[in-house]
Design a protein around this motif. Structure first.
Motif, PDB file in Angstrom:
ATOM      1  N   ILE A 193       0.864  -1.176   0.000  1.00 31.96           N
ATOM      2  CA  ILE A 193       0.000   0.000   0.000  1.00 31.96           C
ATOM      3  C   ILE A 193       0.906   1.233   0.000  1.00 31.96           C
ATOM      4  CG2 ILE A 193      -1.902   1.182   1.139  1.00 31.96           C
ATOM      5  CD1 ILE A 193      -2.606  -1.639   0.290  1.00 31.96           C
ATOM      6  N   ASP A 194       1.152   1.774  -1.181  1.00 33.91           N
ATOM      7  CA  ASP A 194       2.127   2.864  -1.313  1.00 33.91           C
ATOM      8  C   ASP A 194       1.517   4.158  -1.820  1.00 33.91           C
ATOM      9  OD1 ASP A 194       1.577   2.046  -3.880  1.00 33.91           O
ATOM     10  OD2 ASP A 194       3.651   2.134  -4.581  1.00 33.91           O
ATOM     11  N   HIS A 195       0.178   4.216  -1.920  1.00 32.81           N
ATOM     12  CA  HIS A 195      -0.468   5.428  -2.440  1.00 32.81           C
ATOM     13  C   HIS A 195      -1.758   5.645  -1.664  1.00 32.81           C
ATOM     14  CE1 HIS A 195      -1.082   8.530  -5.482  1.00 32.81           C
ATOM     15  NE2 HIS A 195      -2.338   8.130  -5.590  1.00 32.81           N
ATOM     16  N   LEU A 196      -1.760   6.667  -0.794  1.00 31.90           N
ATOM     17  CA  LEU A 196      -2.908   6.944   0.060  1.00 31.90           C
ATOM     18  C   LEU A 196      -3.241   8.436   0.023  1.00 31.90           C
ATOM     19  CD1 LEU A 196      -1.948   4.880   3.246  1.00 31.90           C
ATOM     20  CD2 LEU A 196      -3.908   4.430   1.781  1.00 31.90           C
ATOM     21  N   PRO A 197      -4.515   8.797   0.283  1.00 34.55           N
ATOM     22  CA  PRO A 197      -4.847  10.211   0.440  1.00 34.55           C
ATOM     23  C   PRO A 197      -4.076  10.807   1.611  1.00 34.55           C
ATOM     24  CG  PRO A 197      -6.831   8.872   0.215  1.00 34.55           C
ATOM     25  CD  PRO A 197      -5.680   7.917   0.388  1.00 34.55           C
ATOM     26  N   GLY A 198      -3.744  12.094   1.525  1.00 35.94           N
ATOM     27  CA  GLY A 198      -2.934  12.762   2.544  1.00 35.94           C
ATOM     28  C   GLY A 198      -3.381  12.523   3.974  1.00 35.94           C
ATOM     29  N   PRO A 199      -4.690  12.674   4.303  1.00 37.59           N
ATOM     30  CA  PRO A 199      -5.121  12.500   5.697  1.00 37.59           C
ATOM     31  C   PRO A 199      -4.877  11.099   6.251  1.00 37.59           C
ATOM     32  CG  PRO A 199      -6.798  13.666   4.433  1.00 37.59           C
ATOM     33  CD  PRO A 199      -5.790  13.158   3.446  1.00 37.59           C
TER      34      PRO A 199
END
Length: 277
Positions: A106-112
């Motif tokens: 999991i290497d791409h998440l929304p900032g919050p």
């Protein structure tokens, strides 16, 4: 290795799953038939060829399947079912991925959500995701990806061959897997991508809705749906995304002569686990 053979092997090792959107261009009928002929070339028990396929271009049908897929994603995330069911496949650092060499990073998440990467699939993390509207956002992302695909492909099995609990059931699934893998390996040569539309399968009533939409007859079993299209020049990633290019080393999944003698790792194996021909 002769050049044509090397190109074939490289194509297989470079196989990808497309998580992002496709170009809106229709997939040519010629390319659709190339993919079907590639599937047809797969091996099957006694040459039974138990697979059946439905090529779906109708915009209304695609839109309805997209809606079902998005609703399914939202429901699965909202209830925590998806993360509970598949938690063991998630990796949260490159170090962990390099050690395990399986699952998805999991290497791409929304900032919050980035400060809560490891806690995101806990009860507290799920509560936070609900508060931030993540389930609906993921569902809408999923709906848009499917709706924006110019071609969907339904894979089915003939129940005369597909009899779960009997060897014929295994042979049929094995054969369909080989046929789909042929398609998956062929799309790259056509400038295309492919992705499994999996979320409706997680919820029985949603899967039945797709069966009804496609008018699947009683003698066929709907096994899977895929989205296909031509790849855009750049990559646009979904809100929550992952990488999964790592592959186990030979010593982790291959044995020599007996199960208790691991195969020696190849010196030519690249960091992702593939071997360059």
């Amino acid at each position: 290795m002769a050049a044509p053979d090397a190109a074939l092997i490289r194509g297989m090792l470079n196989r990808r799953t497309t998580n992002g959107p496709f170009r809106p261009d229709p997939v040519s009928r010629e390319h659709q038939h190339v993919l079907m002929r590639a599937a047809q070339a797969a091996p099957s028990h006694f040459n039974s060829q138990p697979w059946r396929f439905v090529l779906i271009e109708n915009p209304q049908t695609i839109a309805r399947i997209a809606q079902i897929s998005g609703e399914s994603m939202t429901e699965l995330i909202e209830a925590g079912v998806f993360f509970e069911r598949y938690r063991r496949y998630f990796r949260f650092s490159e170090t962990e991925m390099n050690e395990r060499r399986d699952g998805i990073h999991i290497d791409h998440l929304p900032g919050p959500l980035r400060p809560f990467t490891r806690q995101i699939f806990s009860d507290a993390g799920l509560k936070l995701m609900r508060q931030l509207g993540v389930p609906k956002k993921l569902g809408e992302d999923n709906r848009r990806l499917v709706a924006g695909s110019p071609l969907l492909l339904a894979a089915l099995l003939d129940k005369e061959e597909y009899r779960p609990g009997e060897l014929s059931g295994f042979y049929s699934v094995f054969g369909l897997g080989a046929a789909v893998e042929n398609i998956w390996n062929a799309v790259g040569a056509l400038g295309m991508g492919i992705q499994f539309v999996s979320t409706p399968m997680e919820i029985l009533r949603q899967w039945q809705a797709i069966e009804e939409l496609l008018r699947v007859p009683p003698h066929l079993e709907l096994m899977a749906v895929y989205r296909l299209g031509y790849l855009p020049p750049g990559e646009e990633r979904p809100s929550i995304d992952w990488s999964s290019r790592h592959r186990k080393r030979l010593s982790q999944y291959v044995s020599r002569d007996t199960c208790d003698v691991p195969e020696a790792d190849s010196a030519g194996q690249d960091p992702a686990g593939a071997t360059t021909p």
